[in-house]
Design a protein around this motif. Structure first.
Motif, PDB file in Angstrom:
ATOM      1  N   SER A   1       0.836  -1.213   0.000  1.00  0.00           N
ATOM      2  CA  SER A   1       0.000   0.000   0.000  1.00  0.00           C
ATOM      3  C   SER A   1       0.863   1.253   0.000  1.00  0.00           C
ATOM      4  CB  SER A   1      -0.918  -0.008   1.230  1.00  0.00           C
ATOM      5  OG  SER A   1      -1.782  -1.122   1.196  1.00  0.00           O
ATOM      6  N   VAL A   2       1.916   1.258   0.792  1.00  0.00           N
ATOM      7  CA  VAL A   2       2.816   2.415   0.840  1.00  0.00           C
ATOM      8  C   VAL A   2       3.469   2.638  -0.520  1.00  0.00           C
ATOM      9  CG1 VAL A   2       4.930   3.332   1.848  1.00  0.00           C
ATOM     10  CG2 VAL A   2       3.228   2.237   3.309  1.00  0.00           C
TER      11      VAL A   2
ATOM     12  N   MET B   1       2.348  13.868  -9.454  1.00  0.00           N
ATOM     13  CA  MET B   1       3.288  14.984  -9.613  1.00  0.00           C
ATOM     14  C   MET B   1       3.789  15.078 -11.053  1.00  0.00           C
ATOM     15  SD  MET B   1       5.494  14.649  -6.081  1.00  0.00           S
ATOM     16  CE  MET B   1       6.582  15.959  -6.573  1.00  0.00           C
ATOM     17  N   LYS B   2       4.057  13.913 -11.646  1.00  0.00           N
ATOM     18  CA  LYS B   2       4.543  13.893 -13.029  1.00  0.00           C
ATOM     19  C   LYS B   2       3.480  14.456 -13.979  1.00  0.00           C
ATOM     20  CE  LYS B   2       6.691  10.864 -16.445  1.00  0.00           C
ATOM     21  NZ  LYS B   2       7.132   9.481 -16.736  1.00  0.00           N
ATOM     22  N   LEU B   3       2.208  14.066 -13.746  1.00  0.00           N
ATOM     23  CA  LEU B   3       1.122  14.586 -14.566  1.00  0.00           C
ATOM     24  C   LEU B   3       0.981  16.103 -14.387  1.00  0.00           C
ATOM     25  CD1 LEU B   3      -1.622  11.829 -14.153  1.00  0.00           C
ATOM     26  CD2 LEU B   3      -0.297  12.340 -16.199  1.00  0.00           C
ATOM     27  N   GLY B   4       1.149  16.552 -13.127  1.00  0.00           N
ATOM     28  CA  GLY B   4       1.072  18.000 -12.884  1.00  0.00           C
ATOM     29  C   GLY B   4       2.175  18.758 -13.593  1.00  0.00           C
ATOM     30  N   VAL B   5       3.392  18.210 -13.534  1.00  0.00           N
ATOM     31  CA  VAL B   5       4.518  18.856 -14.226  1.00  0.00           C
ATOM     32  C   VAL B   5       4.289  18.853 -15.728  1.00  0.00           C
ATOM     33  CG1 VAL B   5       6.980  18.660 -14.745  1.00  0.00           C
ATOM     34  CG2 VAL B   5       6.166  18.351 -12.401  1.00  0.00           C
ATOM     35  N   ARG B   6       3.773  17.740 -16.239  1.00  0.00           N
ATOM     36  CA  ARG B   6       3.520  17.665 -17.677  1.00  0.00           C
ATOM     37  C   ARG B   6       2.436  18.652 -18.097  1.00  0.00           C
ATOM     38  NH1 ARG B   6       0.768  12.445 -20.313  1.00  0.00           N
ATOM     39  NH2 ARG B   6      -0.996  13.492 -19.302  1.00  0.00           N
ATOM     40  N   ASP B   7       1.357  18.755 -17.301  1.00  0.00           N
ATOM     41  CA  ASP B   7       0.296  19.712 -17.614  1.00  0.00           C
ATOM     42  C   ASP B   7       0.829  21.141 -17.583  1.00  0.00           C
ATOM     43  OD1 ASP B   7      -1.452  17.625 -17.889  1.00  0.00           O
ATOM     44  OD2 ASP B   7      -2.286  17.807 -15.860  1.00  0.00           O
ATOM     45  N   GLU B   8       1.665  21.429 -16.592  1.00  0.00           N
ATOM     46  CA  GLU B   8       2.248  22.770 -16.501  1.00  0.00           C
ATOM     47  C   GLU B   8       3.141  23.056 -17.711  1.00  0.00           C
ATOM     48  OE1 GLU B   8       4.879  25.521 -13.399  1.00  0.00           O
ATOM     49  OE2 GLU B   8       4.396  23.427 -12.937  1.00  0.00           O
ATOM     50  N   ALA B   9       3.921  22.034 -18.128  1.00  0.00           N
ATOM     51  CA  ALA B   9       4.778  22.211 -19.306  1.00  0.00           C
ATOM     52  C   ALA B   9       3.940  22.429 -20.561  1.00  0.00           C
ATOM     53  CB  ALA B   9       5.681  20.985 -19.484  1.00  0.00           C
ATOM     54  N   ILE B  10       2.821  21.690 -20.651  1.00  0.00           N
ATOM     55  CA  ILE B  10       1.938  21.853 -21.808  1.00  0.00           C
ATOM     56  C   ILE B  10       1.348  23.259 -21.835  1.00  0.00           C
ATOM     57  CG2 ILE B  10      -0.249  21.108 -22.826  1.00  0.00           C
ATOM     58  CD1 ILE B  10       0.424  18.261 -21.876  1.00  0.00           C
ATOM     59  N   VAL B  11       0.922  23.731 -20.660  1.00  0.00           N
ATOM     60  CA  VAL B  11       0.357  25.086 -20.588  1.00  0.00           C
ATOM     61  C   VAL B  11       1.406  26.123 -20.961  1.00  0.00           C
ATOM     62  CG1 VAL B  11      -0.584  26.825 -19.025  1.00  0.00           C
ATOM     63  CG2 VAL B  11      -1.401  24.459 -18.906  1.00  0.00           C
ATOM     64  N   GLN B  12       2.628  25.943 -20.437  1.00  0.00           N
ATOM     65  CA  GLN B  12       3.703  26.886 -20.768  1.00  0.00           C
ATOM     66  C   GLN B  12       4.008  26.875 -22.271  1.00  0.00           C
ATOM     67  OE1 GLN B  12       7.028  25.891 -18.281  1.00  0.00           O
ATOM     68  NE2 GLN B  12       6.118  26.779 -16.415  1.00  0.00           N
TER      69      GLN B  12
ATOM     70  N   ILE C   1       3.836   5.499  -5.641  1.00  0.00           N
ATOM     71  CA  ILE C   1       3.760   5.488  -7.103  1.00  0.00           C
ATOM     72  C   ILE C   1       2.669   6.437  -7.587  1.00  0.00           C
ATOM     73  CG2 ILE C   1       3.185   4.059  -9.107  1.00  0.00           C
ATOM     74  CD1 ILE C   1       4.528   1.711  -7.663  1.00  0.00           C
ATOM     75  N   VAL C   2       1.490   6.389  -6.916  1.00  0.00           N
ATOM     76  CA  VAL C   2       0.387   7.275  -7.298  1.00  0.00           C
ATOM     77  C   VAL C   2       0.784   8.731  -7.114  1.00  0.00           C
ATOM     78  CG1 VAL C   2      -1.947   8.018  -6.681  1.00  0.00           C
ATOM     79  CG2 VAL C   2      -1.423   5.576  -6.893  1.00  0.00           C
ATOM     80  N   ALA C   3       1.459   9.037  -5.987  1.00  0.00           N
ATOM     81  CA  ALA C   3       1.892  10.428  -5.761  1.00  0.00           C
ATOM     82  C   ALA C   3       2.901  10.871  -6.820  1.00  0.00           C
ATOM     83  CB  ALA C   3       2.501  10.559  -4.360  1.00  0.00           C
ATOM     84  N   ALA C   4       3.853   9.967  -7.171  1.00  0.00           N
ATOM     85  CA  ALA C   4       4.845  10.303  -8.191  1.00  0.00           C
ATOM     86  C   ALA C   4       4.173  10.529  -9.534  1.00  0.00           C
ATOM     87  CB  ALA C   4       5.889   9.187  -8.290  1.00  0.00           C
ATOM     88  N   LEU C   5       3.211   9.638  -9.885  1.00  0.00           N
ATOM     89  CA  LEU C   5       2.503   9.814 -11.157  1.00  0.00           C
ATOM     90  C   LEU C   5       1.693  11.108 -11.157  1.00  0.00           C
ATOM     91  CD1 LEU C   5       1.250   6.153 -11.859  1.00  0.00           C
ATOM     92  CD2 LEU C   5       3.057   7.406 -13.057  1.00  0.00           C
TER      93      LEU C   5
END
Length: 212
Positions: free
Chosen positions: A45-46, A57-68, A51-55
């Motif tokens: 579970s941990v 964060m990765k999705l957030g960074v990717r969305d931010e990069a796409i917006v930029q 893994i879910v938190a990393a994914l």
């Protein structure tokens, strides 16, 4: 024998273990396999949460990069549109300036042609004026000759006077023609001066347009 059997004490029941603090029956010990499974499930579970938190964060960074990237693309497109509009304006201004230069050059050429024509006309008028002056001089000489002849030949006074009158008339006509030719020459000279001034103005405009 029955008596001895009846008198023998019965085996006491085995006592249940109890909690020393509460006195309640202590829970039965869990098997070792169940504890290992619980630990494995907790660790899994941990790991899944990490893994879910990393994914996430990765999705957030990717969305931010796409917006930029989209913002940067929109900015580049806007700058491109501005540059294109400025280029179109520059092309239109250049075409208008070229048209004005062509029109001015054509006007200058026409002014030069008119000037050449006026100069040629003035030369012709000058030639006619010179010719008229020669004729007038000849008539004046004839009139003087007629006067001298009338003095020398008193008997031919009437004829001399008639010749003098004719010569005078011709002289007056020649002088009138001379005055007309002189007026034409003056008009031609004025026209030449006007055309020269116009040509100078056209050349100034052309030079100014070339500098701009």
């Amino acid at each position: 024998m029955p008596e001895s059997t009846a008198g023998a004490p019965a085996n006491p029941a085995k006592a249940e273990p109890r909690d020393s603090n509460t006195g309640a029956p202590a829970p039965a010990p869990r098997p070792a396999g169940g504890m290992i499974l619980s630990i494995a499930l907790g660790a899994l579970s941990v790991v899944l949460m990490i893994i879910v938190a990393a994914l996430w964060m990765k999705l957030g960074v990717r969305d931010e990069a796409i917006v930029q990237k989209k913002n940067r693309s929109d900015q580049v497109q806007a700058d491109t549109d501005v540059l294109k509009a400025q280029l179109d304006e520059a092309k239109a201004a250049t075409a208008a300036l070229q048209k004005k230069m062509d029109e001015t050059a054509a006007a200058a050429d026409q002014s030069k042609a008119d000037l050449d024509k006026a100069v040629a006309g003035a030369a012709n008028v000058q030639a006619e004026l010179d010719k008229t002056r020669v004729i007038s001089t000849n008539f004046q000489s004839q009139m003087e000759d007629a006067k001298v002849a009338s003095i020398k030949h008193q008997g031919e006074v009437d004829i001399a006077q008639a010749q003098t009158a004719v010569a005078q008339t011709r002289s007056n006509k020649a002088l009138s023609d001379l005055a007309q030719v002189q007026a034409q020459l003056d008009a031609s000279k004025g026209q030449v001066s006007d055309l020269q001034a116009k040509l100078v103005d056209d050349e100034k405009v052309i030079a100014k347009l070339k500098k701009s």
